[in-house]
Write a protein that holds these residues in place. Structure first.
Motif, PDB file in Angstrom:
ATOM      1  N   UNK A  80       0.833  -1.219   0.000  1.00 27.93           N
ATOM      2  CA  UNK A  80       0.000   0.000   0.000  1.00 27.93           C
ATOM      3  C   UNK A  80       0.863   1.263   0.000  1.00 27.93           C
ATOM      4  N   UNK A  81       1.913   1.232  -0.803  1.00 26.51           N
ATOM      5  CA  UNK A  81       2.802   2.387  -0.937  1.00 26.51           C
ATOM      6  C   UNK A  81       2.439   3.158  -2.198  1.00 26.51           C
ATOM      7  N   UNK A  82       2.684   4.469  -2.221  1.00 24.81           N
ATOM      8  CA  UNK A  82       2.468   5.211  -3.459  1.00 24.81           C
ATOM      9  C   UNK A  82       3.450   4.732  -4.530  1.00 24.81           C
ATOM     10  N   UNK A  83       2.977   4.696  -5.768  1.00 25.91           N
ATOM     11  CA  UNK A  83       3.804   4.228  -6.876  1.00 25.91           C
ATOM     12  C   UNK A  83       4.798   5.311  -7.275  1.00 25.91           C
ATOM     13  N   UNK A  84       6.023   4.909  -7.512  1.00 21.68           N
ATOM     14  CA  UNK A  84       7.051   5.819  -8.018  1.00 21.68           C
ATOM     15  C   UNK A  84       7.262   5.489  -9.483  1.00 21.68           C
ATOM     16  N   UNK A  85       6.767   6.363 -10.359  1.00 18.17           N
ATOM     17  CA  UNK A  85       6.876   6.117 -11.795  1.00 18.17           C
ATOM     18  C   UNK A  85       8.188   6.598 -12.377  1.00 18.17           C
ATOM     19  N   UNK A  86       8.845   7.553 -11.734  1.00 20.00           N
ATOM     20  CA  UNK A  86      10.104   8.073 -12.237  1.00 20.00           C
ATOM     21  C   UNK A  86      10.573   9.227 -11.371  1.00 20.00           C
ATOM     22  N   UNK A  87      11.763   9.711 -11.686  1.00 22.39           N
ATOM     23  CA  UNK A  87      12.355  10.833 -10.965  1.00 22.39           C
ATOM     24  C   UNK A  87      12.723  11.879 -12.000  1.00 22.39           C
ATOM     25  N   UNK A  88      12.190  13.084 -11.842  1.00 25.85           N
ATOM     26  CA  UNK A  88      12.485  14.172 -12.773  1.00 25.85           C
ATOM     27  C   UNK A  88      13.381  15.196 -12.086  1.00 25.85           C
ATOM     28  N   UNK A  89      14.404  15.631 -12.786  1.00 25.09           N
ATOM     29  CA  UNK A  89      15.284  16.677 -12.270  1.00 25.09           C
ATOM     30  C   UNK A  89      15.504  17.703 -13.370  1.00 25.09           C
ATOM     31  N   UNK A  90      15.882  18.908 -12.985  1.00 29.58           N
ATOM     32  CA  UNK A  90      16.167  19.970 -13.938  1.00 29.58           C
ATOM     33  C   UNK A  90      17.382  20.748 -13.453  1.00 29.58           C
ATOM     34  N   UNK A  91      18.170  21.295 -14.369  1.00 28.63           N
ATOM     35  CA  UNK A  91      19.341  22.072 -13.946  1.00 28.63           C
ATOM     36  C   UNK A  91      18.917  23.394 -13.308  1.00 28.63           C
ATOM     37  N   UNK A  92      19.742  23.880 -12.395  1.00 32.03           N
ATOM     38  CA  UNK A  92      19.507  25.183 -11.776  1.00 32.03           C
ATOM     39  C   UNK A  92      20.067  26.272 -12.673  1.00 32.03           C
ATOM     40  N   UNK A  93      19.363  27.392 -12.752  1.00 29.20           N
ATOM     41  CA  UNK A  93      19.859  28.532 -13.508  1.00 29.20           C
ATOM     42  C   UNK A  93      20.961  29.218 -12.722  1.00 29.20           C
ATOM     43  N   UNK A  94      22.026  29.604 -13.410  1.00 32.22           N
ATOM     44  CA  UNK A  94      23.125  30.293 -12.742  1.00 32.22           C
ATOM     45  C   UNK A  94      23.395  31.616 -13.435  1.00 32.22           C
TER      46      UNK A  94
END
Length: 100
Positions: A80-94
């Motif tokens: 009964x855990x929430x499903x993890x479909x993927x991990x999204x990341x984005x670069x930080x603006x500098x």
């Protein structure tokens, strides 16, 4: 049974962890020992003892048995855990275009 906080289902219980080598978040597969550590980070299991009058009291702190963690991991489909479909990341603006 309530879901464990911070755990997700990805074909098995996983937790999100930061990987320094990959410089990002990864899904770490939970082992029995990792589940015991996670349980101890969230709570402190203890043993109940009975006084002569029958009243119960916490006698001492106790490690969560590793066998409980093994049973939990073997309980496929009932987490009964929430499903993890993927991990999204984005670069930080500098530089000058800094996002606040």
């Amino acid at each position: 049974m309530l879901p464990l906080a911070g755990l997700y289902d990805r074909g098995g219980p996983v937790r999100l962890a930061f990987d320094k080598l990959q410089r990002g978040t990864v899904a770490q597969v939970m082992t029995p020992d990792a589940l015991v550590l996670m349980a101890h980070a969230a709570c402190r299991p203890y043993v109940l003892k009975a006084k002569q009058d029958g009243a119960l009291y916490p006698a001492r702190w106790r490690a969560l048995p590793r066998s409980f963690a093994v049973m939990y991991l073997d309980w496929r489909g009932e987490w009964r855990l929430p499903t993890l479909n993927g991990i999204a990341t984005a670069p930080l603006l500098q530089g000058q275009r800094r996002h606040q």
